[in-house]
Design a protein around this motif. Structure first.
Motif, mmCIF file in Angstrom:
data_model
loop_
_atom_site.group_PDB
_atom_site.id
_atom_site.type_symbol
_atom_site.label_atom_id
_atom_site.label_comp_id
_atom_site.label_asym_id
_atom_site.label_seq_id
_atom_site.Cartn_x
_atom_site.Cartn_y
_atom_site.Cartn_z
ATOM 1 N N VAL A 245 -4.878 28.120 30.484
ATOM 2 C CA VAL A 245 -5.150 28.277 31.298
ATOM 3 C C VAL A 245 -6.377 29.650 31.116
ATOM 4 C CG1 VAL A 245 -4.031 29.989 32.864
ATOM 5 C CG2 VAL A 245 -2.575 28.256 32.784
ATOM 6 N N GLU A 246 -7.240 29.653 31.542
ATOM 7 C CA GLU A 246 -7.797 30.549 31.243
ATOM 8 C C GLU A 246 -7.419 32.130 31.967
ATOM 9 O OE1 GLU A 246 -10.818 30.187 29.727
ATOM 10 O OE2 GLU A 246 -10.508 27.964 29.393
ATOM 11 N N LYS A 247 -7.753 32.788 30.606
ATOM 12 C CA LYS A 247 -7.783 34.933 31.362
ATOM 13 C C LYS A 247 -9.105 35.441 30.971
ATOM 14 C CE LYS A 247 -2.665 34.010 30.424
ATOM 15 N NZ LYS A 247 -1.715 34.610 29.612
ATOM 16 N N VAL A 248 -9.258 36.532 31.802
ATOM 17 C CA VAL A 248 -9.278 37.293 31.470
ATOM 18 C C VAL A 248 -9.288 38.750 31.362
ATOM 19 C CG1 VAL A 248 -11.789 35.505 33.036
ATOM 20 C CG2 VAL A 248 -10.960 37.235 34.256
ATOM 21 N N LEU A 249 -10.436 39.768 31.098
ATOM 22 C CA LEU A 249 -9.698 41.395 30.955
ATOM 23 C C LEU A 249 -10.174 41.951 32.412
ATOM 24 C CD1 LEU A 249 -8.304 42.988 29.520
ATOM 25 C CD2 LEU A 249 -11.314 43.733 28.502
ATOM 26 N N LEU A 250 -8.971 42.558 32.781
ATOM 27 C CA LEU A 250 -9.405 43.678 33.799
ATOM 28 C C LEU A 250 -9.918 43.978 34.049
ATOM 29 C CD1 LEU A 250 -6.619 43.506 34.931
ATOM 30 C CD2 LEU A 250 -7.773 41.961 36.659
ATOM 31 N N ASP A 251 -11.230 44.094 34.751
ATOM 32 C CA ASP A 251 -12.827 45.319 34.258
ATOM 33 C C ASP A 251 -12.060 46.798 34.371
ATOM 34 O OD1 ASP A 251 -13.416 46.124 36.722
ATOM 35 O OD2 ASP A 251 -14.117 43.955 37.339
ATOM 36 N N SER A 252 -12.643 47.811 34.663
ATOM 37 C CA SER A 252 -12.759 49.544 34.259
ATOM 38 C C SER A 252 -12.202 49.810 35.606
ATOM 39 C CB SER A 252 -13.357 50.033 33.749
ATOM 40 O OG SER A 252 -14.596 50.315 33.901
ATOM 41 N N ILE B 268 4.880 54.492 30.918
ATOM 42 C CA ILE B 268 3.711 53.330 31.777
ATOM 43 C C ILE B 268 1.359 53.797 32.145
ATOM 44 C CG2 ILE B 268 3.125 51.379 33.918
ATOM 45 C CD1 ILE B 268 5.601 52.530 34.981
ATOM 46 N N GLY B 269 1.031 52.996 31.261
ATOM 47 C CA GLY B 269 -0.316 53.223 30.935
ATOM 48 C C GLY B 269 -1.529 52.140 30.185
ATOM 49 N N ASN B 270 -2.361 52.676 30.283
ATOM 50 C CA ASN B 270 -3.048 51.910 29.770
ATOM 51 C C ASN B 270 -3.975 51.974 28.960
ATOM 52 O OD1 ASN B 270 -2.844 49.576 32.592
ATOM 53 N ND2 ASN B 270 -4.015 51.258 33.019
ATOM 54 N N THR B 271 -4.387 51.358 27.763
ATOM 55 C CA THR B 271 -5.469 51.345 26.630
ATOM 56 C C THR B 271 -6.326 51.019 26.764
ATOM 57 O OG1 THR B 271 -4.409 49.177 25.058
ATOM 58 C CG2 THR B 271 -2.916 51.418 25.170
ATOM 59 N N PRO B 272 -7.506 50.275 25.820
ATOM 60 C CA PRO B 272 -8.627 49.681 26.130
ATOM 61 C C PRO B 272 -8.792 48.852 27.022
ATOM 62 C CG PRO B 272 -9.354 51.335 24.107
ATOM 63 C CD PRO B 272 -7.349 51.104 24.273
ATOM 64 N N SER B 273 -7.424 47.476 26.502
ATOM 65 C CA SER B 273 -7.049 46.056 27.155
ATOM 66 C C SER B 273 -5.798 45.881 27.028
ATOM 67 C CB SER B 273 -7.338 45.344 25.914
ATOM 68 O OG SER B 273 -6.721 45.247 24.136
ATOM 69 N N ARG B 274 -4.837 46.593 27.083
ATOM 70 C CA ARG B 274 -3.705 46.650 27.345
ATOM 71 C C ARG B 274 -2.462 47.261 28.245
ATOM 72 N NH1 ARG B 274 -2.744 43.128 22.976
ATOM 73 N NH2 ARG B 274 0.279 43.133 23.220
ATOM 74 N N LEU B 275 -1.739 46.813 29.137
ATOM 75 C CA LEU B 275 -1.013 47.601 29.612
ATOM 76 C C LEU B 275 0.391 48.043 28.298
ATOM 77 C CD1 LEU B 275 1.117 48.676 32.318
ATOM 78 C CD2 LEU B 275 1.102 46.065 32.632
ATOM 79 N N VAL B 276 0.955 49.117 28.881
ATOM 80 C CA VAL B 276 2.132 49.315 28.488
ATOM 81 C C VAL B 276 2.965 50.071 29.399
ATOM 82 C CG1 VAL B 276 2.735 50.754 25.910
ATOM 83 C CG2 VAL B 276 0.963 49.430 26.066
ATOM 84 N N LEU B 277 4.282 49.312 28.779
ATOM 85 C CA LEU B 277 5.519 50.119 29.778
ATOM 86 C C LEU B 277 6.703 50.315 28.884
ATOM 87 C CD1 LEU B 277 8.230 50.073 32.237
ATOM 88 C CD2 LEU B 277 8.061 47.994 31.759
ATOM 89 N N ARG B 278 7.503 51.822 28.832
ATOM 90 C CA ARG B 278 8.791 51.993 28.089
ATOM 91 C C ARG B 278 9.086 52.084 29.290
ATOM 92 N NH1 ARG B 278 5.163 55.419 25.665
ATOM 93 N NH2 ARG B 278 4.760 53.375 23.923
ATOM 94 N N SER B 279 10.695 51.648 28.434
ATOM 95 C CA SER B 279 11.861 52.971 29.138
ATOM 96 C C SER B 279 12.916 53.055 28.267
ATOM 97 C CB SER B 279 12.056 51.399 30.349
ATOM 98 O OG SER B 279 13.490 51.564 30.651
ATOM 99 N N PRO B 280 13.855 54.146 28.947
ATOM 100 C CA PRO B 280 14.638 54.234 28.305
ATOM 101 C C PRO B 280 15.704 53.299 27.863
ATOM 102 C CG PRO B 280 14.299 56.543 29.522
ATOM 103 C CD PRO B 280 14.053 55.118 30.098
#
Length: 863
Positions: A143-150, A179-191
């Protein structure tokens, strides 16, 4: 700088070590864009931080590299800055330190999951699959994947609990999610515990599961990225024995792994976030193994990497052992070829252990010097002074007096104290006997537990006999012992002939195989055994609703003549339930043959329906498994519940035959099982399991004994609430001060002992749910810090201190259960024992804690 500070990069986590701090208080804040943000518990779980502190004040701060305050450069360089403030006494100046660490991390997997002590974090590549799929040269679909643009903006999130729940991004963050974005990643953090998190059983291990999708929008285009975090729950994945901690992690972690087609590429183990190599694991005696179902970690209690914490309850010395092991896994799924890196940091603390300090008397009378080793104690136990009859000496005074007092550390995180006192000192007493001089020494160690500054005292009595004429007397071997929550611990001291005797444990000779089974350890003067409370060589004396009383007999005899040199018996109550009620309607019960019914054959026991015999049985046990609609189980309805009941006993024809033969006057064994099924919560609770004829008992005497329980306004026990003051409004973290008194007693030889105390939400003392406060005279080992016993001294108002008990309950004991309600009314109940110290027939009468008349108190709690 008074405190050592060291920062380390450990993969996708940063660690900062601070300490030791001793009695100083540490405040941590984050510095970001010239602003300072205090690190609160909510901010920790939302932003990827956690802190822990050991018994000496050493503090470890963990930070996810992708924490909210990290300066992120291209997802490869991460800088986190901390401000540390140290507060001492009022006279000491505040110390402020700035710590900044840059960690480089470029080996990101497609998905990275961190299970921290207080949060779950999942970091995903911010990519989506293209519409078309391709086949490679091996004809495997990729499966080919592409990075979401800004231009794609994160607009909302969808939680699956498992029902779908859609939230705006700001609403989720308001609930504590990071919940937030870094330059290339999605980060989810929960108690660890949120409304959107649910618990799932995976290969017998309880796991917290959070399923979420992040929805991105770009003009009229919408796409989403699925994220899942699954982390183990300590209560469902860790087991304890007196000597080992075992942690189980599923090898196939559902629902992280969508199919069986995956390859586990790496498995690493470590402690405090740091991976250890195989040599270091072996040196620490850690064990790491992988089978088809689980990844298994085994750690010896007391191993390097953890620490003992000392506790003092009602004058008794107790301890726990804490350690934070880590597992880091890397696997790849064959269909997508995506890699997942999975890191778990699991804080583990053993139940409260009774580890009474042992006294090893190494005195050689001919040297005319008492030599004794006392311990082990935790490293947080500090020796302040040594008391002798009529005088208290500081450690400096002891050295000036010619007493050698030393602290000797051991490798397992504990220490012992060595004390030497010459026979010639005035604190040593001499008495003459025929052909011998007997020297005695009584001393008491005055100790303090840090950082709580809890004082306690340990008493030691020593005696040495110096023979004046003739050959030295033969000294027979002797034994002492105590119990922890699962086992008997025996210590056997050799006599003058050394280890030249036979030892019989119960009815079994201590052979080589038995010695291995019971973990025999020996040196030149002693050997020790650890015997499980349900071992074949142990005698069951009695059982009740919550515990089993068992006894271990030890006989030491001459190897040639068979003459008994010494004998020793130890009886203890062990917490254990005989019945289990499962939510699917299945009920189990264990019938145990006790010493008072020697003729009973458990194999012959049945349920109410005589055709329902035990699923498993032998000459000591009978185990039954049945359902609410089988084996003669009866059912009755309450307003919001159903109660199922059954009974284990001998079949009628066998009881009739034994009665005709005059072998018994009443049923030898009768165990009633009652299960309460709450219709609203769908929880199953065992109500009552108590066998008849479980122990010998005497005929009732006549007379009235009144017991009263009162609630004091503070720990001075001078002002008490009146009946019209109830229900009483009490807030979390507020203590309640209870007093229980035997009224109108004129006998100072009689004592009142607390056997058990608990709280219910109904005036009925047997109603569920139930919160145990005191069990067998001691604070509930599951929450030992919630109950504190207060001493009682005789005065103008209290004639006999033995007739009264006082204890304090911290209302946070119920905080977990009270989070879901706004007002909870509680009723506190106690069972007490009236004891004659001259004839303490019951274990609780000689309990080392503050241990059946009944009384109720009533409180109301607001959250």
């Amino acid at each position: 700088m008074t405190a050592g500070i060291r920062s380390t990069c450990l993969g996708n986590v940063m660690r900062v070590d601070v300490g030791p701090l001793g009695e100083k208080r540490l405040e941590v804040a984050l510095t970001f864009n010239n602003s300072v943000y205090p690190l609160t518990p909510r901010l920790e779980s939302q932003c990827g931080f956690s802190t822990k502190r050991d018994q000496l004040g050493n503090t470890i701060i963990y930070a996810s590299l992708q924490n909210c305050f990290a300066w992120n450069v291209a997802d490869s360089s991460f800088t986190t800055s901390l401000q540390l403030r140290l507060h001492g006494s009022k006279d000491e100046e505040e110390e402020v330190y700035q710590v900044s660490e840059t960690c480089h991390y470029q080996t990101w997997a497609a998905r990275e999951i961190i299970c921290g002590p207080n949060f779950m974090e999942v970091s995903m590549e911010r990519t989506v699959a293209e519409d078309s799929t391709l086949h490679n040269a091996d004809h495997r679909r990729t499966v080919e994947k592409v990075l979401l643009d800004s231009e794609y903006k994160l607009s909302k999130v969808v939680f699956y609990t498992p029902a779908e729940r859609i939230m705006k991004l700001e609403d989720a963050q308001q609930l504590g999610y990071g919940i937030g974005n870094t330059p290339s990643r999605l980060v989810l953090r929960s108690p660890l515990s949120t409304h959107e998190t649910y618990t799932q059983n995976v290969a017998g291990v309880r796991m917290n599961v959070l399923l979420m999708s992040a929805v991105y929008r770009k003009k009229w285009l919408t796409t989403q990225i699925d994220a899942t975090a699954v982390c183990p729950v300590a209560e469902g994945s860790v087991t304890f024995t007196p000597n080992f901690i075992t942690w189980y992690l599923p090898r196939h972690i559902d629902p992280l792994i969508s199919s069986d087609q995956f390859t586990l590429m790496e498995v690493h183990m470590g402690v405090d976030g740091e991976i250890l190599d195989s040599t270091e694991l072996e040196n620490r005696r850690y064990s790491l193994s992988v089978n088809d179902i689980h990844i298994i970690v085994e750690i010896p209690v007391g191993a390097v990497g953890g620490f003992f914490k000392s506790l003092v309850q009602d004058g008794q010395y107790l301890s726990t052992y804490s350690i934070e092991p880590m597992l880091e896994l890397l696997w790849v799924e064959e269909f997508t070829q995506d890699q997942t890196r999975y890191k778990v940091m699991m804080p583990i603390t053993t139940p409260v252990m009774s580890r009474p300090p042992q006294v090893i008397d190494n005195t050689i009378p001919q040297e005319r010097m008492f030599k004794v080793l006392i311990g082990p104690f935790g490293l947080d136990a500090v020796l302040m002074n040594v008391s002798f009859p009529g005088e208290v000496l500081s450690l400096t005074d002891c050295q000036m007096r010619g007493f050698d007092v030393q602290e000797l550390p051991s490798q397992n995180g504990s220490k012992v104290f060595s004390i030497q006192v010459p026979f010639s000192d005035r604190v040593v007493h001499l008495r003459g006997e025929a052909e011998a001089s007997v020297y005695t020494l009584q001393l008491a160690l005055g100790l303090l537990v840090l950082p709580e500054l809890t004082p306690f005292t340990h008493f030691v009595h020593l005696e040495a006999r110096v023979v004046d004429v003739g050959p030295p007397a033969t000294v027979a071997p002797s034994a002492t012992g105590h119990c922890d929550y699962k086992s008997f611990i025996l210590l056997v001291k050799y006599g003058s002939d050394g280890f030249n005797f036979n030892a019989r444990v119960g009815q079994s000779l201590l052979t080589v195989s038995k010695a291995q089974e019971y973990g025999l350890l020996q040196n030149g003067t002693h050997f020790s055994l650890v015997v499980p409370f349900a071992a074949d060589d142990v005698v069951f004396e009695a059982v009740d609703e919550w515990s089993i009383r068992t006894r271990l007999d030890l006989t030491l005899s001459h190897p040639e003549t068979g003459k008994t040199l010494n004998s020793f018996s130890l009886a203890c109550n062990f917490r254990s339930s005989l019945a289990e009620c499962l939510s699917n309607g299945t009920m189990t019960a264990l019938a145990i043959k006790v010493e008072s019914v020697p003729s009973l054959d458990p194999r012959q026991l049945t349920l109410s329906d005589p055709s329902c015999g035990p699923t498993y049985s032998d000459d000591r046990h009978a185990y039954f498994v049945f359902t609410g609609d089988s084996c003669g189980t009866t059912r009755k309805f309450l307003s919001n519940a159903m109660v199922y009941e059954n009974e284990i006993s001998l079949p009628d024809h066998m009881m009739e035959r034994e009665k005709q033969e005059g072998e018994m006057e009443e049923p030898e064994y009768e165990l009633k099982i009652s299960c309460y099924y709450d219709i609203t919560s769908r929880q199953a609770v065992p109500l009552h399991t108590r066998p008849r004829r479980s122990e010998p008992y005497a005929d009732n005497a006549q007379g009235d004994l009144d017991v009263e329980m009162r609630l004091s306004s503070d720990d001075s026990y001078k002002l008490y609430y009146r009946a019209e003051d109830f229900p009483l409004v009490v807030y979390l973290q507020q203590p309640l001060y209870f007093e229980v008194e035997l009224m109108k007693s004129t006998n100072p030889a009689v004592s009142l002992e607390l056997e058990s105390c608990w709280a219910t939400t109904n005036r009925d003392r047997l109603s569920p749910p139930r919160w145990d406060l005191i069990i067998n005279g001691c604070a509930n080992p599951a929450e030992p810090f919630q109950v504190t016993f207060h001493p009682v001294e005789a005065n103008d108002k209290i004639q006999f201190a033995s007739n009264m008990k006082r204890f304090e309950v911290l209302m946070s004991a119920y905080s977990i259960d009270m989070l879901t309600v706004s007002l909870l009314q509680l009723f506190v109940h106690c069972d007490v024992l009236i004891c004659d110290p001259r004839n303490p027939l019951n274990e609780a009468c000689s309990s080392p804690c503050s241990n059946k008349s009944r009384d109720n108190g009533e409180v109301s709690t607001v959250t």
